[in-house]
Design a protein around this motif. Structure first.
Motif: not given
Length: 273
Positions: A245-251
């Motif tokens: 799982t990879v979450l960033g500013p656009q998630s």
């Protein structure tokens, strides 16, 4: 008929008279050519095969007359590799032994200490065989972070392969700013939500990267900046693989200022937003 027969006899006598002298002059042996001796043959062929010297031209004579300096093409010292001093070799070995003693998860590039079992205050929290990591692949963590070895290995793979040189070879990443590591809580701290992977020691949040020059690239400000957005997007994308799982500013609004990385596996493959 008698006249024709007499003429045939006369012709035969004449041919016989001319043939007898010719037979007398015939050689006693065959007229095959004699084989030349090898010495004679070599004396004829060898001069033809030898290269002929070219006559010297006027330019060649003039060039030969010039006194050109000849450099020293022989090295002053031997080109053999210098043997390392014993003290230096011992120092290197001592350094490796020291790193091996403080390594965890069976990897000398993962420096820290063993924690063991971490009990959870909420149902579903806790971690077994946890470690407290200080540095990964030579990159320090801003705070010592508790996690499982599975998480530490994924972090090492990502840092070593994609993070260190993300902003240039001349200004490499030397430290990670850790926003969160092990924490027994629900997802996004929402009441009634499922237990976060942070509560299992399987997640870490990274909010920034410290470079060799001392510059700090934060996810919050660097994601849209012209000179850092390419590097941040590159390492965010590269994390999808080592981590599940990879979450960033656009998630979503909860991850505008950091990258959330965890090793949870999903049926449909890695979840990266």
């Amino acid at each position: 008929m008698r006249g024709l027969g007499g003429m045939r006899v006369l012709a035969g006598v004449i041919l016989t008279c001319f043939a007898i002298p010719a037979l007398a002059d015939a050689p006693a042996q065959s007229l095959r050519p004699e084989v030349r001796p090898a010495a004679v043959l070599a004396s004829v062929v060898e001069p033809l095969l030898r290269p002929q010297l070219r006559p010297l031209s006027e330019q060649g004579i003039a060039l030969a007359a010039l006194e050109l300096p000849v450099g020293n093409v022989v090295p002053d010292i031997s080109l053999r590799p210098v043997v390392r001093p014993e003290a230096l070799a011992e120092q290197i070995l001592f350094g490796k032994r020291k790193l091996r003693k403080t390594s965890v998860c069976g990897d000398i590039d993962i420096q820290g200490e063993k924690v063991g079992t971490v009990p959870g205050r909420l149902k579903g929290c806790g971690a077994k065989n946890a470690v407290r990591v200080k540095s990964i692949a030579g990159v320090t963590l801003s705070q010592q972070s508790v996690m499982t070895c599975e998480t530490a290995r994924a972090l090492k793979k990502w840092v070593d392969r994609d993070v260190i040189k993300a902003f240039g070879r001349r200004d490499q990443v030397v430290s990670l700013r850790v926003a969160s590591h092990y924490s027994c809580r629900t997802r996004n701290n929402l009441p009634g939500a499922r237990i976060s992977e942070h509560g299992r020691g399987k997640a870490i949040d990274i909010s920034g990267f410290v470079l060799e020059s001392g510059r700090v690239v934060t996810v919050l400000n660097g994601w849209g900046a012209r000179d850092t957005r390419k590097g941040l997007r590159k390492i965010w994308k590269a994390a999808c693989g080592p981590f599940g799982t990879v979450l960033g500013p656009q998630s979503d609004r909860f991850h505008r200022d950091h990258f959330h990385l965890d090793v949870a596996r999903h049926r449909g493959g890695a979840y990266c937003r």
